[in-house]
Design a protein around this motif. Structure first.
Motif, mmCIF file in Angstrom:
data_model
loop_
_atom_site.group_PDB
_atom_site.id
_atom_site.type_symbol
_atom_site.label_atom_id
_atom_site.label_comp_id
_atom_site.label_asym_id
_atom_site.label_seq_id
_atom_site.Cartn_x
_atom_site.Cartn_y
_atom_site.Cartn_z
ATOM 1 N N ILE A 337 0.850 -1.163 -0.005
ATOM 2 C CA ILE A 337 0.008 -0.055 0.190
ATOM 3 C C ILE A 337 0.766 1.388 0.065
ATOM 4 O O ILE A 337 1.874 1.289 0.799
ATOM 5 C CB ILE A 337 -0.849 0.016 1.232
ATOM 6 C CG1 ILE A 337 -2.021 -1.317 1.175
ATOM 7 C CG2 ILE A 337 -1.746 1.240 1.207
ATOM 8 C CD1 ILE A 337 -2.926 -1.087 2.498
ATOM 9 N N THR A 338 0.763 1.922 -0.973
ATOM 10 C CA THR A 338 1.413 3.365 -1.208
ATOM 11 C C THR A 338 0.774 4.655 -0.531
ATOM 12 O O THR A 338 -0.241 4.986 -1.267
ATOM 13 C CB THR A 338 1.879 3.623 -2.353
ATOM 14 O OG1 THR A 338 2.775 2.284 -2.871
ATOM 15 C CG2 THR A 338 2.954 4.735 -2.468
ATOM 16 N N VAL A 339 1.168 5.234 0.383
ATOM 17 C CA VAL A 339 0.617 6.452 0.746
ATOM 18 C C VAL A 339 1.238 7.595 0.221
ATOM 19 O O VAL A 339 2.551 7.767 0.000
ATOM 20 C CB VAL A 339 0.715 6.607 2.302
ATOM 21 C CG1 VAL A 339 -0.151 5.627 2.953
ATOM 22 C CG2 VAL A 339 2.091 6.570 2.986
ATOM 23 N N ASN A 340 0.642 8.802 -0.028
ATOM 24 C CA ASN A 340 0.950 10.083 -0.827
ATOM 25 C C ASN A 340 0.961 11.286 0.228
ATOM 26 O O ASN A 340 1.782 12.106 -0.332
ATOM 27 C CB ASN A 340 0.206 10.262 -2.037
ATOM 28 C CG ASN A 340 0.322 8.955 -3.022
ATOM 29 O OD1 ASN A 340 1.251 8.594 -3.272
ATOM 30 N ND2 ASN A 340 -1.073 8.482 -3.133
ATOM 31 N N ALA A 341 0.510 11.454 1.157
ATOM 32 C CA ALA A 341 0.331 12.598 2.071
ATOM 33 C C ALA A 341 -0.098 12.141 3.096
ATOM 34 O O ALA A 341 -1.116 11.240 3.484
ATOM 35 C CB ALA A 341 -0.495 13.454 1.174
ATOM 36 N N THR A 342 -0.080 12.830 4.227
ATOM 37 C CA THR A 342 -0.728 12.690 5.576
ATOM 38 C C THR A 342 -2.252 13.494 5.462
ATOM 39 O O THR A 342 -2.322 14.376 4.412
ATOM 40 C CB THR A 342 -0.009 13.501 6.781
ATOM 41 O OG1 THR A 342 0.068 14.994 6.481
ATOM 42 C CG2 THR A 342 1.351 13.010 6.932
ATOM 43 N N ARG A 343 -3.004 13.122 5.923
ATOM 44 C CA ARG A 343 -4.391 13.909 6.297
ATOM 45 C C ARG A 343 -4.087 15.253 6.925
ATOM 46 O O ARG A 343 -2.995 15.197 7.753
ATOM 47 C CB ARG A 343 -5.292 12.981 6.882
ATOM 48 C CG ARG A 343 -5.943 11.679 6.254
ATOM 49 C CD ARG A 343 -6.445 12.285 4.807
ATOM 50 N NE ARG A 343 -7.764 13.034 4.849
ATOM 51 C CZ ARG A 343 -8.320 13.817 3.914
ATOM 52 N NH1 ARG A 343 -7.560 14.136 2.836
ATOM 53 N NH2 ARG A 343 -9.416 14.482 4.172
ATOM 54 N N PRO A 344 -4.989 16.088 6.691
ATOM 55 C CA PRO A 344 -4.644 17.391 7.479
ATOM 56 C C PRO A 344 -4.625 17.283 8.928
ATOM 57 O O PRO A 344 -5.138 16.576 9.734
ATOM 58 C CB PRO A 344 -6.039 18.289 6.979
ATOM 59 C CG PRO A 344 -6.486 17.565 5.585
ATOM 60 C CD PRO A 344 -6.155 15.914 5.935
ATOM 61 N N ILE A 345 -3.857 18.344 9.465
ATOM 62 C CA ILE A 345 -3.519 18.331 10.968
ATOM 63 C C ILE A 345 -4.855 18.169 11.814
ATOM 64 O O ILE A 345 -4.646 17.885 12.821
ATOM 65 C CB ILE A 345 -2.477 19.282 11.252
ATOM 66 C CG1 ILE A 345 -2.099 19.017 12.693
ATOM 67 C CG2 ILE A 345 -3.158 20.617 11.108
ATOM 68 C CD1 ILE A 345 -0.714 19.871 13.230
ATOM 69 N N ALA A 346 -5.857 18.948 11.319
ATOM 70 C CA ALA A 346 -7.207 19.301 12.024
ATOM 71 C C ALA A 346 -7.856 18.053 12.210
ATOM 72 O O ALA A 346 -8.498 17.734 13.148
ATOM 73 C CB ALA A 346 -7.959 20.303 11.090
ATOM 74 N N GLU A 347 -7.604 17.010 11.364
ATOM 75 C CA GLU A 347 -8.170 15.812 11.613
ATOM 76 C C GLU A 347 -7.411 14.623 12.310
ATOM 77 O O GLU A 347 -7.910 13.598 12.691
ATOM 78 C CB GLU A 347 -8.312 15.016 10.088
ATOM 79 C CG GLU A 347 -9.114 15.663 9.384
ATOM 80 C CD GLU A 347 -9.554 15.122 7.989
ATOM 81 O OE1 GLU A 347 -8.689 13.787 7.706
ATOM 82 O OE2 GLU A 347 -9.863 15.485 6.784
#
Length: 414
Positions: A337-347
């Motif tokens: 599984i390849t991840v491309n970015a973190t989810r926003p800090i607010a989440e």
């Protein structure tokens, strides 16, 4: 300037600020706690919504290792207010605790509200004054604290100030990171605030998003090699979301995944869908005659693979690869599984970054601002979920409170 009859102003009514208030009030000091929210401990209550994980019961050295690069900075504080001491403190509030099967420690009732009610009652009995709906706006030209309440703006000038404003996760509960600019303007070194214990974005197919968003992926093992070349495998659970992946197993790797993303732009980990069975056994089961059954039915019958696990295999394999027993076995045991970015800090559950320990003395006082102390998630540290976050918030709050006492004693301001 508004009349202020208290020696200490604490900005932030979360666990770190409340623990500091307890230490200071027990020392006989007059303490006022200010918070932008209508009531205290908003994020604390939210964290305990699904069961308040207060700390962890593992031995101290493994416990300390969960704080990564900041373990040395936090060690004296966590040693002084250890998980065992924290459990005893909770018991002193009339709340019993127990150790769950994973080693996590919970209040017997599992809820945060009874603990918070008992704690606030004790603080008020100790003389702590609470001023809710008071948002801190930094300092004025005379060095007084600026605070805005529903009636307008006030300024107060205490003998010492303790900041416990949180990071930038869950900003709707009060920790919005607005303090960064004000501290940087005063010469305080701040590491950029980033998502921690967060989800990551994956470019799922429309089919997977529509059919399986929110599906839990249970009894799997994640393996990842970080930027230092260290490979770790850990078993647990995660969730497939509309945007990518989240859940406790992902959170355990969030710092290393985030750091890898910063260097390489993407990060790939593998998931063992059947950690209880070795590859040889999996291949043997797949290779058994299946008669008229489809391969999907065969996988469900022989290996229990169905639902989201089957969908993930279809997501990464072509039809020909899916039909190849060797390739299918390899993918079941190590599905990429390849991840491309973190989810926003607010989440995010928590945030990384914050006030650098280089800007602090041993009492958590800002060297650029004598008489101003910092505690909790504002500091530059991070840890996975599992009780580690709250443990460090309590420990740093206690340490900063003791630091205020020491500073006032040395400056004869008692």
């Amino acid at each position: 300037m508004t009349s202020f009859n208290h020696s200490i102003a604490i900005i932030g009514a979360g666990p770190a600020g409340l623990m500091a208030a307890e230490v200071l009030s027990q020392a006989g000091l007059s303490v006022a706690v200010f918070d932008a929210m209508p009531s205290a401990g908003r994020k604390f209550l939210m964290a305990g919504k699904g069961g308040l994980n207060i700390t962890h019961s593992e031995p101290f050295e493994p416990f300390l290792s969960r704080y990564g690069t900041q373990r040395a900075a936090l060690k004296p504080m966590l040693n002084a207010f250890s998980p065992e001491a924290l459990r005893a403190w909770v018991q002193g509030l009339g709340i019993e605790t127990f150790v769950g099967t994973s080693g996590r420690v919970f209040p017997t009732e599992m809820k945060a509200a009874p603990l918070l009610r008992a704690w606030l009652h004790r603080l008020r009995s100790n003389g702590v004054h609470f001023h809710m709906r008071h948002r801190w706006l930094g300092w004025d030209d005379d060095g007084a604290l600026r605070l805005r309440n529903p009636d307008g703006e006030i300024s107060v000038k205490p003998q010492a100030t303790l900041l416990a404003l949180g990071g930038a996760s869950w900003p709707q509960l009060g920790s919005d990171g607005a303090w960064v600019t004000w501290l940087q303007a005063r010469g305080v070194e701040i590491a950029p605030l980033q998502s921690a214990n967060c989800g990551f974005e994956v470019a799922w197919s429309a089919h997977l998003r529509e059919k399986f968003a929110g599906a839990p992926l249970k009894s799997v093992a994640l393996t990842f090699t970080d930027t230092q070349g260290h490979t770790e495998r850990r078993q647990g659970e995660m969730v497939i979301s509309t945007h990518g992946v989240e859940g406790s197993l992902i959170y355990a790797f969030s710092r290393r995944l985030r750091e890898y993303l910063h260097v390489h732009g993407s990060a790939t980990f593998t998931i063992d869908l059947l950690p209880g069975r070795d590859a040889e056994r999996v291949l043997a089961e797949i290779s058994r005659p299946r008669g008229s059954r489809s391969l999907s039915s065969h996988l469900q019958s022989r290996l229990g693979i169905s639902g989201i696990k089957a969908a993930l295999l279809r997501e990464v394999l072509s039809q020909a690869q899916f039909a190849d027993a060797t390739i299918l076995t390899k993918t079941i045991k190590a599905l990429p599984i390849t991840v491309n970015a973190t989810r926003p800090i607010a989440e995010a559950i928590s945030s990384a970054g914050g006030v650098s320990f280089n800007s602090l003395d041993q009492n958590l006082m800002l060297t650029a601002l004598p008489g101003v102390f910092v505690a909790g998630e504002m500091l530059d540290w991070e840890a996975p979920t599992g009780g580690y976050l709250l443990s460090a918030c309590f420990a740093t709050g206690r340490s900063a409170g003791l630091g205020v006492c020491d500073w006032l004693n040395r400056h004869q301001k008692f």
